[in-house]
Design an enzyme around this catalytic site. Sequence first.
Site, short mmCIF file in Angstrom:
data_model
loop_
_atom_site.label_atom_id
_atom_site.label_comp_id
_atom_site.label_asym_id
_atom_site.label_seq_id
_atom_site.Cartn_x
_atom_site.Cartn_y
_atom_site.Cartn_z
CG ASP A 12 -1.72 -1.29 1.32
OD1 ASP A 12 -2.26 -1.73 0.31
OD2 ASP A 12 -1.74 -1.86 2.43
CE LYS A 15 3.13 -2.45 -4.42
NZ LYS A 15 2.79 -2.18 -3.02
CG ASN A 37 -2.11 -11.10 -2.35
OD1 ASN A 37 -2.04 -10.93 -3.56
ND2 ASN A 37 -1.09 -11.51 -1.64
N GLY A 39 -4.22 -4.76 -3.98
CA GLY A 39 -5.35 -3.91 -4.35
C GLY A 39 -4.80 -2.60 -4.83
CG HIS A 40 -3.41 -2.07 -8.33
ND1 HIS A 40 -2.66 -3.19 -8.13
CD2 HIS A 40 -4.05 -2.24 -9.50
CE1 HIS A 40 -2.85 -4.01 -9.13
NE2 HIS A 40 -3.68 -3.46 -9.98
CB THR A 41 -7.35 2.94 -6.34
OG1 THR A 41 -7.74 2.10 -5.25
CG2 THR A 41 -8.54 3.73 -6.81
CD GLN A 225 1.17 -8.81 -2.12
OE1 GLN A 225 1.96 -9.45 -2.76
NE2 GLN A 225 -0.10 -8.72 -2.48
CB THR A 240 2.37 -12.04 1.07
OG1 THR A 240 1.44 -12.72 0.22
CG2 THR A 240 3.55 -11.53 0.25
CB VAL A 321 -8.46 -6.47 -0.99
CG1 VAL A 321 -9.10 -7.85 -1.05
CG2 VAL A 321 -7.59 -6.25 -2.22
N GLY A 323 -11.23 -3.51 3.16
CA GLY A 323 -11.88 -2.40 3.87
C GLY A 323 -11.43 -2.25 5.31
CG HIS A 352 0.25 8.48 0.63
ND1 HIS A 352 0.34 8.04 -0.66
CD2 HIS A 352 -0.84 7.88 1.15
CE1 HIS A 352 -0.66 7.21 -0.90
NE2 HIS A 352 -1.39 7.10 0.17
N GLY A 437 4.88 11.83 -4.68
CA GLY A 437 3.42 11.79 -4.80
C GLY A 437 2.80 12.79 -3.85
N GLY A 439 -0.69 13.54 -4.09
CA GLY A 439 -2.14 13.36 -4.16
C GLY A 439 -2.45 12.07 -4.89
#
Length: 453
Positions: A12, A15, A37, A39-41, A225, A240, A321, A323, A352, A437, A439
């Site tokens: 998280d 990436k 496993n 999760g990327h947006t 990961q 993992t 993934v 929440g 961030h 980064g 934003g």
Amino acid sequence: MTVTIVGSQLGDEGKGGVVDVYGDAADVVVRYQGGDNAGHTVVSDGEKYKLSLVPSGAVRGKVGVLGNGCVVNPETLFEEIDGLRERGLEPDVRVAERAHVILPYHRALDGIEEDEKEDLAAGTTKRGIGPTYEDKAGRRGVRIGDLLDPDTLRERLEYVVPQKKALAEEVFGKTTDERFDVDHLYELCLEYGERLADEEMTVDCGTYLQERIDAGDQVMLEGAQGTSLDIDHGVYPYVTSSNPTAGGATVGSGLGPGVVGNGEIVGIVKGYLSRVGTGPLPTELGGVEGQTPGYDPETADEAEEELATYIRDEGGEYGTVTGRPRRVGWLDLPMLRHAARASSFTGLAINHVDVLAGLEEVKIGVSYDFDGEELLTMPPTTEQWARCEATFETFEGWPEVDWAEVAEDGYDAIPENAKTYLEFVSDELDVPIYAVGVGPGREETVVLEDPFA
Ligand code: IMP
């Protein structure tokens, strides 16, 4: 050439956003380990795409490859492809024939074993990742190539499924259903195979990628990961079951170490720390019930809790993934030194930085006190890591600014104190900053160096 993207912390790190920005110059984006496993947006033209398996480059018309080091749940794969098609995209996704298949019994066993393990549970995503890699190493797995070969498939399932059924029933005392039934699984796998064949999705990954490179294409290798979740280099057993570090990029794609090593390897750093799951975390702020070992909200430090909640909410630190709220902490430099060494980072992308804006002061854990001894990198066992106390250096905070404007104006527009913070990290690791980064959107990235250029 290749550009490899590696998470330097606990997953998280953002990436997906970096892959998205640098991926513009790539022709092919490859995942080399893990499965759904991750999760990327991806935010594209104001549209948000949440993906867990399909490489994010596929949203932008790149070829997305799931390498042989991945574990692939065909259900998730088809669901994500169908979802993208419904939204008007035509993703070009290829899957390595050598990749292993996550089958329904893997998911079932992931849940059963996590419940059984109690304190040793890694807090997995219950996607069947561990049980599938176990079968891979145990030489009883089903590979993508087997889905296209009915006789081999039948033979594999007839060997492995009764064992899994006995494990669930006789060792764990559970009742089983069609997820442990050979005939049902055989039919399901044949369907998967037919679709993969119809859509010509399967490839001999290493050969395919080398041919693309020889033809002059740019290849991005996208790790999922992060380093501290690596099965070899992470905080075992709270890890993992694959290798997110850069070594995994070669083994998990079929490209040789010379190819990957001659390219760029960009370590992705989040400006603070976040963690899903259990295990120690020396720079943790506050805690999350059920994840932070020994955490009791009754006796927790209120100011620290407030700070943690602020960062968690500002950073949207809730699993893509699952929440689940993520644990948060200050940046941990020993963890980053370990990551930079394990993967030979040639550049850093620090994300961030906007999330920390507005805080009066910001801290970095610069070393550990381990029973009176100063450690600059992570100790090899997790039990030793749990005994480490972080030594902090404090930095003056930076104000909330118009980050979109900063992104447009470039590095010099970043608030002075934030630059001090960033440059401290870069100097300590002896790795240059390639991107910052500020934003969630890809426009909100300050690019100092394009590794493909
Ligand atoms: P698994 O990969 O589902 O077996 O979970 C093993 C550990 O890795 C757990 O602590 C998970 O929370 C963590 N993990 C797996 N994938 C991710 C990810 O994409 N981001 C953050 N943590 C992850």
